[in-house]
Each structure stands twice: as structure tokens, then as C-alpha cells.
Motif scaffolding. Sequence first.
Motif, PDB file in Angstrom:
ATOM      1  N   VAL A   6      42.854 -13.765  -0.263  1.00 16.71           N
ATOM      2  CA  VAL A   6      42.173 -13.993   1.004  1.00 16.71           C
ATOM      3  C   VAL A   6      42.066 -12.685   1.772  1.00 16.71           C
ATOM      4  CG1 VAL A   6      42.875 -16.401   1.214  1.00 16.71           C
ATOM      5  CG2 VAL A   6      44.292 -14.632   2.213  1.00 16.71           C
ATOM      6  N   SER A   7      41.093 -12.631   2.638  1.00 20.37           N
ATOM      7  CA  SER A   7      40.936 -11.475   3.509  1.00 20.37           C
ATOM      8  C   SER A   7      40.976 -11.970   4.952  1.00 20.37           C
ATOM      9  CB  SER A   7      39.608 -10.766   3.238  1.00 20.37           C
ATOM     10  OG  SER A   7      38.528 -11.532   3.729  1.00 20.37           O
ATOM     11  N   ILE A   8      40.946 -11.061   5.873  1.00 20.55           N
ATOM     12  CA  ILE A   8      40.961 -11.409   7.291  1.00 20.55           C
ATOM     13  C   ILE A   8      39.769 -12.315   7.637  1.00 20.55           C
ATOM     14  CG2 ILE A   8      39.679  -9.416   8.167  1.00 20.55           C
ATOM     15  CD1 ILE A   8      42.879 -10.790   9.717  1.00 20.55           C
ATOM     16  N   ASN A   9      38.696 -12.197   6.899  1.00 20.86           N
ATOM     17  CA  ASN A   9      37.514 -13.030   7.137  1.00 20.86           C
ATOM     18  C   ASN A   9      37.713 -14.480   6.713  1.00 20.86           C
ATOM     19  OD1 ASN A   9      36.090 -10.771   8.075  1.00 20.86           O
ATOM     20  ND2 ASN A   9      35.479 -10.235   6.003  1.00 20.86           N
ATOM     21  N   ASP A  10      38.778 -14.755   5.975  1.00 18.10           N
ATOM     22  CA  ASP A  10      39.054 -16.101   5.472  1.00 18.10           C
ATOM     23  C   ASP A  10      40.055 -16.865   6.331  1.00 18.10           C
ATOM     24  OD1 ASP A  10      37.450 -15.705   3.097  1.00 18.10           O
ATOM     25  OD2 ASP A  10      39.092 -14.495   2.304  1.00 18.10           O
ATOM     26  N   ILE A  11      40.505 -16.282   7.420  1.00 16.00           N
ATOM     27  CA  ILE A  11      41.569 -16.876   8.229  1.00 16.00           C
ATOM     28  C   ILE A  11      41.233 -18.293   8.676  1.00 16.00           C
ATOM     29  CG2 ILE A  11      42.798 -16.714  10.460  1.00 16.00           C
ATOM     30  CD1 ILE A  11      43.913 -14.816   8.416  1.00 16.00           C
ATOM     31  N   GLU A  37      53.826 -29.624  16.845  1.00 11.84           N
ATOM     32  CA  GLU A  37      54.612 -28.401  17.038  1.00 11.84           C
ATOM     33  C   GLU A  37      54.571 -27.514  15.793  1.00 11.84           C
ATOM     34  OE1 GLU A  37      59.233 -27.059  17.727  1.00 11.84           O
ATOM     35  OE2 GLU A  37      58.596 -29.037  18.442  1.00 11.84           O
ATOM     36  N   TYR A  38      54.736 -28.109  14.640  1.00 17.14           N
ATOM     37  CA  TYR A  38      54.732 -27.313  13.417  1.00 17.14           C
ATOM     38  C   TYR A  38      53.367 -26.684  13.166  1.00 17.14           C
ATOM     39  CZ  TYR A  38      55.575 -25.725   8.708  1.00 17.14           C
ATOM     40  OH  TYR A  38      55.703 -24.927   7.605  1.00 17.14           O
ATOM     41  N   LEU A  39      52.313 -27.428  13.375  1.00 14.95           N
ATOM     42  CA  LEU A  39      50.973 -26.911  13.108  1.00 14.95           C
ATOM     43  C   LEU A  39      50.582 -25.777  14.049  1.00 14.95           C
ATOM     44  CD1 LEU A  39      49.139 -30.248  12.310  1.00 14.95           C
ATOM     45  CD2 LEU A  39      49.716 -28.420  10.709  1.00 14.95           C
ATOM     46  N   GLU A  40      51.201 -25.717  15.220  1.00 14.22           N
ATOM     47  CA  GLU A  40      50.896 -24.639  16.169  1.00 14.22           C
ATOM     48  C   GLU A  40      51.457 -23.299  15.713  1.00 14.22           C
ATOM     49  OE1 GLU A  40      52.120 -25.503  20.148  1.00 14.22           O
ATOM     50  OE2 GLU A  40      51.086 -27.434  20.145  1.00 14.22           O
ATOM     51  N   ASN A  41      52.505 -23.310  14.924  1.00 16.24           N
ATOM     52  CA  ASN A  41      53.175 -22.060  14.579  1.00 16.24           C
ATOM     53  C   ASN A  41      52.747 -21.464  13.240  1.00 16.24           C
ATOM     54  OD1 ASN A  41      54.717 -21.870  17.015  1.00 16.24           O
ATOM     55  ND2 ASN A  41      55.865 -23.627  16.281  1.00 16.24           N
ATOM     56  N   PRO A  42      53.170 -21.999  12.101  1.00 16.86           N
ATOM     57  CA  PRO A  42      52.838 -21.358  10.836  1.00 16.86           C
ATOM     58  C   PRO A  42      51.345 -21.338  10.502  1.00 16.86           C
ATOM     59  CG  PRO A  42      54.621 -22.914  10.530  1.00 16.86           C
ATOM     60  CD  PRO A  42      54.085 -23.105  11.914  1.00 16.86           C
ATOM     61  N   PHE A  43      50.579 -22.189  11.129  1.00 15.82           N
ATOM     62  CA  PHE A  43      49.156 -22.213  10.837  1.00 15.82           C
ATOM     63  C   PHE A  43      48.325 -21.641  11.987  1.00 15.82           C
ATOM     64  CE2 PHE A  43      50.872 -25.652   8.131  1.00 15.82           C
ATOM     65  CZ  PHE A  43      50.603 -25.061   6.914  1.00 15.82           C
ATOM     66  N   SER A  44      48.975 -20.930  12.873  1.00 17.54           N
ATOM     67  CA  SER A  44      48.233 -20.290  13.964  1.00 17.54           C
ATOM     68  C   SER A  44      47.478 -19.080  13.407  1.00 17.54           C
ATOM     69  CB  SER A  44      49.164 -19.830  15.082  1.00 17.54           C
ATOM     70  OG  SER A  44      49.947 -18.731  14.650  1.00 17.54           O
ATOM     71  N   THR A  45      46.404 -18.715  14.044  1.00 16.04           N
ATOM     72  CA  THR A  45      45.613 -17.578  13.600  1.00 16.04           C
ATOM     73  C   THR A  45      46.448 -16.299  13.580  1.00 16.04           C
ATOM     74  OG1 THR A  45      43.604 -18.613  14.426  1.00 16.04           O
ATOM     75  CG2 THR A  45      43.520 -16.240  14.062  1.00 16.04           C
ATOM     76  N   GLN A  46      47.224 -16.081  14.614  1.00 12.11           N
ATOM     77  CA  GLN A  46      48.049 -14.872  14.688  1.00 12.11           C
ATOM     78  C   GLN A  46      49.065 -14.818  13.560  1.00 12.11           C
ATOM     79  OE1 GLN A  46      47.473 -12.249  16.584  1.00 12.11           O
ATOM     80  NE2 GLN A  46      49.092 -11.232  15.448  1.00 12.11           N
ATOM     81  N   TYR A  47      49.718 -15.921  13.286  1.00 17.78           N
ATOM     82  CA  TYR A  47      50.710 -15.960  12.209  1.00 17.78           C
ATOM     83  C   TYR A  47      50.060 -15.663  10.864  1.00 17.78           C
ATOM     84  CZ  TYR A  47      54.585 -17.563   9.317  1.00 17.78           C
ATOM     85  OH  TYR A  47      55.600 -17.625   8.408  1.00 17.78           O
ATOM     86  N   LEU A  48      48.923 -16.265  10.609  1.00 17.21           N
ATOM     87  CA  LEU A  48      48.243 -16.041   9.334  1.00 17.21           C
ATOM     88  C   LEU A  48      47.756 -14.605   9.186  1.00 17.21           C
ATOM     89  CD1 LEU A  48      46.236 -19.377   9.060  1.00 17.21           C
ATOM     90  CD2 LEU A  48      48.241 -18.702   7.732  1.00 17.21           C
ATOM     91  N   LYS A  49      47.400 -13.963  10.278  1.00 18.52           N
ATOM     92  CA  LYS A  49      46.977 -12.567  10.205  1.00 18.52           C
ATOM     93  C   LYS A  49      48.112 -11.642   9.811  1.00 18.52           C
ATOM     94  CE  LYS A  49      43.069 -12.595  13.378  1.00 18.52           C
ATOM     95  NZ  LYS A  49      42.548 -12.105  14.653  1.00 18.52           N
ATOM     96  N   THR A  50      49.334 -11.996  10.197  1.00 20.46           N
ATOM     97  CA  THR A  50      50.471 -11.156   9.837  1.00 20.46           C
ATOM     98  C   THR A  50      50.859 -11.395   8.401  1.00 20.46           C
ATOM     99  OG1 THR A  50      52.095 -12.759  10.640  1.00 20.46           O
ATOM    100  CG2 THR A  50      51.367 -11.049  12.178  1.00 20.46           C
TER     101      THR A  50
END
Length: 50
Positions: A6-11, A37-50
Motif C-alpha cells: 500500500v502507499s499513502i494514496n491507499d489510506i 472506541e477501537y475503530l477510532e484508534n488503530p484504523f484512524s488515518t493518522q495511525y495508518l500513515k505511521t
Amino acid sequence: MEIRKVSINDIDKLKEIGNRTFIETYASVNCEENMAEYLENPFSTQYLKT
């Protein structure tokens, strides 16, 4: 089917797939508050970018 890194464009698509599969797998054994609560964290855009 094509498998690739995946790339940043696939977030957004990655986030959608993660949310959908998590909900399908765990919604029946979890309360709504825990799911949200769980979906807000590991699947957040910011988390996935890191």
C-alpha cells in the motif's frame, strides 16, 4: 487479483477494509461502545500513515 504494497494514496481504502473486516468479525461479541472506541484508534488515518 493484484497484490501490492500500500502507499499513502491507499489510506482511505485500507481504512475502509480494516473497519469493515473488524466489524464483521467482532461486532457480535462486543458492545457498541467498545467497537467505536477501537475503530477510532488503530484504523484512524493518522495511525495508518505511521
